[in-house]
Scaffold this active site. Structure first.
Site, PDB file in Angstrom:
ATOM      1  CG  ASP A 279      -4.204  -1.193   3.040  1.00 55.41           C
ATOM      2  OD1 ASP A 279      -4.471  -1.129   2.150  1.00 55.41           O
ATOM      3  OD2 ASP A 279      -3.342  -0.478   3.823  1.00 55.41           O
TER       4      ASP A 279
ATOM      5  CG  ASP B  67      -1.332   2.084   6.938  1.00 52.81           C
ATOM      6  OD1 ASP B  67      -1.512   1.716   5.892  1.00 52.81           O
ATOM      7  OD2 ASP B  67      -0.909   3.032   7.526  1.00 52.81           O
TER       8      ASP B  67
ATOM      9  CG  ASP C 283      -1.480   1.162   1.498  1.00 48.62           C
ATOM     10  OD1 ASP C 283      -2.182   1.640   0.558  1.00 48.62           O
ATOM     11  OD2 ASP C 283      -1.703   1.706   2.812  1.00 48.62           O
TER      12      ASP C 283
END
Length: 641
Positions: free
Chosen positions: A527, A523, A330
């Site tokens: 996600d 995080d 991410d």
């Protein structure tokens, strides 16, 4: 009775028989002879060996055979034959039954000690927890036991004291030593609105904080629970071991019977000697080491991970890591700092910020936070918004003073008019790796807000390490292609997939899984599906609770370089499991022919007691191999580049 106590009972009662064996060539015999041996061995069978017999019988009633089956049959055969031999005035070998039990228990004592050692890291963390807290009750601060602290309690922490629970500072500031949790040696400056972690050490300042997590919800408690679960979990390779054991035990029993028949019927050996060979086969083949190979390495590996700030949740993760081909990241909060700042406002600054801040007031998105902070710094007051709605993947909209207002990304350009000058400005800002937010009223763009979230200082080193391992690196982001590519170029990411909606991240992971196993690092709440879908989900320790729950590995220190360290530790642990299995099988493969008397003509044979000792050392070798994981060098690949 504990394993350790059973071992000492067996050892003390078998020592007289050991002394008699050693001194027999010198003419010394055990007082009472076979009767004394019978009494000592019977006591050992009744006290130390009884759990083996119970386990073997329980398995038998379920038409199943386990490791205890071999131990029970071996010692029972030696014991009951010796009773028969004593009654018929023939040589007895009660000591064989006694020594088999003693040496099997010796191996289990080694295992139990290893388990305690492997859990030391967790135990030390628990011991470091504060025992009391100074809580504001009825207008004054009172010292109360930690168990009585409640959510939202206001707690005072003085210099040099441990922080009792997790919370947020409401008054004061200080430097906090968080090394016990994060491994970071430098104290961290904490002030109002900063989070503090329970069991960490306060520095020189006094502050008040509100308890946000207590009991088993604190970070320390969650770390302890995660490590415990991991140490009690099973890697998929353990299932193979269990299947092998199910087949192995009946095969060994058949081999023992064949050994007895060959020696007694075909080779004309005495009943006693034929039984000795058969019992030796049963004892040496006991796959205790096979059963220890996986759990011992798993316990030591996860324990060491806890010391390094890497929480490995289960054995399945260890095995999956071994075949990972692609690592997907991410962007916001993972590769970048996750704290974007407004760098430029295009248009009427006050008006643009007022519209944007009004619409973003209820949002927790990092970009919204940056806009609100900029508005606050410039003392721009947001207005009330009605008919608020979110436009998935594009932005937000609502009514502001009777006019339709909107804030969002470039996907809004398909529905609103934008001048060529603004289009050029958007491209210039994006080429500078800045995210551009469009602000509009009544279907017209009134301005732009440029926001930048710079990569973390450790991101480039982390990516370099992974690429050095031959892994492909990918970045998934909802940001536009220009901004995403600029960040990727700074840190060295191989491939960028931009403009990805939150719900589509898991689908992107599935596509990469078609060419090999995938690790995903993230995080945020959005996600969580990707973390769960990936073969290995790696959650940043500073992330949301949902992301941490979804990840199979948690990086407590929030250092992206630990992704490489986690992969290295996982691979090293899994390699140690395979090494342990190799040694366990080698002992059995080499030991069974010797115990069966194949090399008797060369003067090489094993008595049941020596077979038991060899089996104990087999277990010891596996345990020692696992413990050596604590000394194995585990470093980031970038340190060698």
């Amino acid at each position: 009775m504990s394993i350790q106590k059973r071992f000492w009972v067996a050892l003390v009662l078998s020592l007289p028989m050991l002394v008699a064996m050693v001194l027999m060539p010198f003419g010394w015999h055990l007082p009472g002879g076979a009767v004394t041996q019978l009494v000592l061995t019977t006591l050992i069978m009744a006290v130390a060996a009884w759990p083996f017999l119970q386990s073997a019988w329980a398995s038998f009633t379920k038409h199943h055979a386990n490791m205890d089956t071999l131990v029970a049959i071996g010692m029972a055969t030696a014991y009951f034959y010796s009773i028969y031999a004593m009654l018929t005035q023939q040589p007895v070998f009660f000591e064989s039954a006694a020594f088999v039990i003693t040496f099997v228990l010796l191996g289990q004592v080694f295992e139990e000690r290893m388990r305690r050692n492997a859990s030391d890291a967790v135990a030390k963390l628990v011991d470091l927890q504060a025992k009391t807290a100074e809580v504001l009750r009825h207008g004054e601060f009172q010292q109360i036991p930690l168990a009585e602290v409640q959510l939202n309690d206001i707690i005072r922490v003085k210099p040099g004291q441990k922080i009792p629970v997790d919370g947020v500072i409401t008054e004061g500031d200080s430097n906090v030593d968080e090394s016990m949790i994060t491994g970071e040696s430098m104290p961290v400056t904490k002030t109002v609105a900063d989070q503090v972690i329970g069991a960490t050490m306060n520095g020189t300042g006094t502050f008040l904080f509100k308890a946000t997590k207590i009991g088993d919800q604190t970070m320390l408690s969650q770390i302890v629970e995660l490590v415990k679960k991991a140490q009690n979990s099973h890697a998929p390779i353990q299932k193979l071991t269990d299947k092998v054991s199910d087949i192995f035990v009946p095969v060994v029993l058949i081999l023992a019977i064949v050994t007895f028949l060959v020696w007694y019927v075909m080779l004309g050996a005495t009943l006693a000697n034929a039984l000795i060979f058969a019992v030796s086969v049963v004892v040496i083949a006991c796959p205790c080491a096979l059963g220890l190979a996986t759990p011992t390495a798993l316990m030591v590996g996860t324990g060491r991970g806890a010391k390094l700030g890497i929480l490995i949740k289960n054995g399945e993760v260890l095995e999956a890591v071994n075949d990972v081909k692609t690592v997907i990241f991410d962007k916001t909060g993972t590769i970048t700092a996750g704290q974007p700042q407004v760098t430029e406002v295009v248009g009427d600054q006050t008006k643009v910020l007022q519209v944007a801040a009004s619409l973003e007031g209820a949002s927790e998105h990092p970009l919204a936070t940056a806009i609100l902070k900029k508005a606050e710094d410039l003392q721009v007051v947001p207005q009330a918004v009605t008919d608020f709605r979110a436009i998935e993947g594009k932005g937000v909209a609502g009514l502001l003073a009777g006019k339709t207002a909107f804030v969002g990304n470039q996907k809004l350009l398909t529905t609103v008019h934008v001048t060529p000058e603004l289009t050029d400005k958007i491209q210039v800002l994006q080429d500078q790796a800045k995210t551009v937010v469009l602000v509009g009223l009544d279907q017209e763009i009134i301005g732009l807000i440029a926001i930048q979230d710079v990569p973390k200082a450790t991101s480039q080193a982390a990516i370099t390490s992974l690429k050095a391992r031959g892994l492909k690196t990918v970045m998934l982001t909802g940001d536009n292609q220009r901004v995403a590519q600029a960040v990727a170029d700074q840190v060295g990411i191989d491939q960028v997939i931009a403009d990805v909606l939150p719900g589509d991240k898991a689908d992107q992971v599935k596509q990469f899984q078609q060419t090999g196993k995938v690790a995903f690092v993230g995080d945020g709440i959005n996600d969580a599906p990707a973390l769960t879908t990936a073969d290995v989900g790696i959650a940043m320790g500073s992330g949301t609770d949902i992301a941490i729950d979804a990840g199979g590995i948690v990086l407590v220190k929030n250092d992206l370089r630990d992704v490489d360290l986690a992969l290295a530790l996982s691979k090293k642990t899994f390699q140690r499991i395979k090494l342990n299995l190799f040694w366990a099988f080698i002992y059995n493969v080499l030991g069974i022919p010797i115990a069966a008397g194949v090399f008797f003509g060369l003067g090489l044979m094993l008595s049941p007691e020596l077979a038991g000792l060899a089996m104990a050392f087999s277990s010891l070798s596996v345990v020692t191999s696992s413990m050596l994981l604590n000394r194995a060098r585990i470093t980031r690949r970038a340190e060698f580049i």
